[in-house]
Scaffold this active site. Structure first.
Site, mmCIF file in Angstrom:
data_model
loop_
_atom_site.group_PDB
_atom_site.id
_atom_site.type_symbol
_atom_site.label_atom_id
_atom_site.label_comp_id
_atom_site.label_asym_id
_atom_site.label_seq_id
_atom_site.Cartn_x
_atom_site.Cartn_y
_atom_site.Cartn_z
ATOM 1 N N HIS A 241 -3.047 5.617 -1.085
ATOM 2 C CA HIS A 241 -4.210 4.960 -0.497
ATOM 3 C C HIS A 241 -3.841 4.277 0.823
ATOM 4 O O HIS A 241 -4.467 4.530 1.864
ATOM 5 C CB HIS A 241 -4.757 3.924 -1.499
ATOM 6 C CG HIS A 241 -6.008 3.232 -1.080
ATOM 7 N ND1 HIS A 241 -7.160 3.267 -1.834
ATOM 8 C CD2 HIS A 241 -6.304 2.464 -0.002
ATOM 9 C CE1 HIS A 241 -8.111 2.561 -1.229
ATOM 10 N NE2 HIS A 241 -7.596 2.048 -0.123
ATOM 11 N N GLU A 242 -2.820 3.434 0.772
ATOM 12 C CA GLU A 242 -2.480 2.600 1.931
ATOM 13 C C GLU A 242 -1.684 3.346 3.000
ATOM 14 O O GLU A 242 -2.014 3.278 4.187
ATOM 15 C CB GLU A 242 -1.682 1.371 1.471
ATOM 16 C CG GLU A 242 -2.426 0.446 0.529
ATOM 17 C CD GLU A 242 -3.572 -0.282 1.212
ATOM 18 O OE1 GLU A 242 -3.680 -0.213 2.452
ATOM 19 O OE2 GLU A 242 -4.372 -0.911 0.487
ATOM 20 N N HIS A 246 -4.624 5.452 5.027
ATOM 21 C CA HIS A 246 -4.934 4.522 6.119
ATOM 22 C C HIS A 246 -3.866 4.525 7.219
ATOM 23 O O HIS A 246 -4.182 4.612 8.406
ATOM 24 C CB HIS A 246 -5.098 3.107 5.567
ATOM 25 C CG HIS A 246 -6.308 2.935 4.707
ATOM 26 N ND1 HIS A 246 -7.555 3.392 5.066
ATOM 27 C CD2 HIS A 246 -6.461 2.351 3.485
ATOM 28 C CE1 HIS A 246 -8.427 3.091 4.115
ATOM 29 N NE2 HIS A 246 -7.784 2.462 3.145
ATOM 30 N N GLU A 277 -12.673 4.923 3.620
ATOM 31 C CA GLU A 277 -12.424 4.303 2.321
ATOM 32 C C GLU A 277 -12.678 5.268 1.169
ATOM 33 O O GLU A 277 -12.036 5.184 0.123
ATOM 34 C CB GLU A 277 -13.276 3.048 2.160
ATOM 35 C CG GLU A 277 -12.870 1.895 3.068
ATOM 36 C CD GLU A 277 -11.469 1.376 2.791
ATOM 37 O OE1 GLU A 277 -10.839 1.802 1.798
ATOM 38 O OE2 GLU A 277 -10.999 0.537 3.580
#
Length: 465
Positions: A241-242, A246, A277
């Site tokens: 996710h991070e 991102h 997101e």
């Protein structure tokens, strides 16, 4: 991976401090918060960094929320039009506008929490804020959507039907909590997979109520991880996710002609959200055996209900899905942040972006070029096809888990099945978009469309809402 930014300040790639930044509020489910430790017992972050409890990521412990001048959370890349009016961006030396997350964090949240529990949940908190909450932000997120409420409820029920309670779901699917040594081992291996060892500062803390937050401290990309949320089967999902979403999309974005706000306007880019997101949230659960979208679904539902209910009524409503009072408090605070008198209906609807983005991506997954979506940076899936001829793709980073695209697509299909999502229902809710470089010209146009030469470009890319 850098453990100490003070000792390793010269490492990493140049320009990473200019990465688009984003909101630190996380999707991954977190356990009921333990009793708040005294300040003297809180762990210290590595030297050269600011304590996370002072940077305002998510809904955290009360403290000096206003002190953000050094290790501050930057404005959200997923919300490029919010909190960008800072003097330093224009080269001036004027007063900085408050960080969005700090402004939205009630300064008396702990005192109100104690009173709420003391009065047996029959009290509506009266929140106070250290900084004025920007009116433009409140206005933008004043209204909740009910578009995907049926899907949210179906996902929640699917989890409860299988596990009985959320708490049982967390234990069964998250696995055991990891020790610090185990966490570092997982992080180190993951950073090596993505080829970004030495580029990101990593901090471990127990001050963070969200599972993790990506921020910029001392011009360095910094990932803070909550020790109480680092579970055996969830940690790598958090890193996908991070870091895998991102951070990698942010690095790729810095090389694109639309890396600045002016460039985004020139190319008529849609907002990065809900794609940003939504994609990151899918990656969080991508390789779980049971990839339930519980947190995204419950956030969406909670916000929709908050728009109609008081704080105490919302808290009572959520009891049908979450028995733990501490977890319910966190969801309610997230949904009611920005409000002063929570006895009134109202919400802060930003967290609906997660499920919204997830469902849009799943709906169109067969027509989305996912490696290109990562390579082009902070762009919407709807803009990918028309931007590919303008993108700088040489040496673009692609997350390692996208290398086997066949497996990646099968996992997305598995997410749809596990969460009992109906393909036909999604098609009706989200009609097909036209993934072309210039919609009004298609299919008869034979000219080379660019933002400057095609009068139809802006018409064709106008946000349909």
């Amino acid at each position: 991976m850098v453990l100490d930014p003070g000792a390793a300040g010269g490492q990493g790639r140049s320009g990473l401090g200019a990465l688009p930044d984003r909101d630190g509020s996380r999707l991954c489910s977190c356990p009921s918060p333990p009793p708040r430790p005294a300040a003297s017992g809180s762990p210290r972050c590595p030297r050269g960094t600011r304590r996370l409890s002072e940077t305002g990521a998510g809904m955290r412990r009360s403290g000096s929320a206003g002190a953000v001048s050094r290790g501050r959370m930057r404005a959200a890349a997923s919300l490029p039009h919010i909190a960008r009016a800072r003097a330093e961006e224009g080269g001036g030396a004027g007063r900085r506008s408050p960080c969005l997350l700090v402004a939205l964090r009630p300064r008396n949240v702990e005192a109100e929490r104690e009173r709420f529990f003391r009065e047996r949940f029959a009290y509506d908190p009266q929140f106070e804020y250290a900084e004025p909450v920007p009116e433009a932000v409140l206005e933008k997120y004043r209204d909740a959507s009910d578009r995907f409420v049926a899907q949210a409820i179906r996902i929640i029920h699917a989890v409860l039907e299988k596990y009985g309670t959320y708490e049982s779901f967390e234990v069964a699917t998250g696995g055991r909590l990891l020790s610090k040594c185990q966490i570092w081992s997982v992080i180190r291996k993951y950073m090596q997979k993505e080829g970004c060892a030495g580029e990101v500062v990593v901090q471990l803390t127990d001050d963070l109520l969200s599972q993790a937050v990506m921020m910029v401290e001392d011009s360095r990309p910094t990932l803070a991880i909550n020790l109480s949320g680092a579970r055996q089967y969830w940690l790598e999902g958090m890193l996908r996710h991070e870091i895998g979403t991102h951070y990698i999309r942010g690095v790729n974005n810095t090389r694109q002609p639309w890396h600045s706000s002016e460039g985004r306007k020139q190319y008529s880019l849609k907002p990065a959200n809900p794609t940003e997101e939504g994609l990151a949230s899918l990656h969080s659960v991508l390789f779980r055996k049971q990839p339930f979208l519980w947190r995204a679904a419950l956030l969406y539902y909670t916000i929709e209900r908050a728009s109609r209910l008081s704080f105490s009524a919302l808290f009572q409503d959520l009891e049908q899905y979450v028995q733990d009072a501490g977890i319910r408090w966190e969801y309610c605070v997230r949904a009611k942040r920005g409000q002063t008198d929570t006895s009134q209906p109202g919400c802060f609807s930003k967290d609906q972006v997660y499920l919204d983005g997830i469902l849009r991506i799943l709906r169109h997954r067969q027509t989305i070029d996912f490696p290109l979506l990562a390579a082009l940076g902070k762009v919407s899936y709807e803009d990918v096809n028309r931007l590919k001829k303008f993108g700088v793709l040489e040496k673009a980073r692609i997350p390692h888990f996208m290398q086997d695209l066949e497996r990646y697509m099968k996992q997305l299909d598995h997410i749809v099945t596990t969460n009992q999502l109906d393909e036909q229902e999604l098609e009706e809710l989200l009609p097909e978009y036209l993934p072309s470089h210039c919609r009004p010209c298609r299919p008869t146009s034979n000219h080379d469309c660019t933002p400057n030469t095609c009068s139809a470009w802006h018409q064709g890319t106008k946000d349909s809402g």
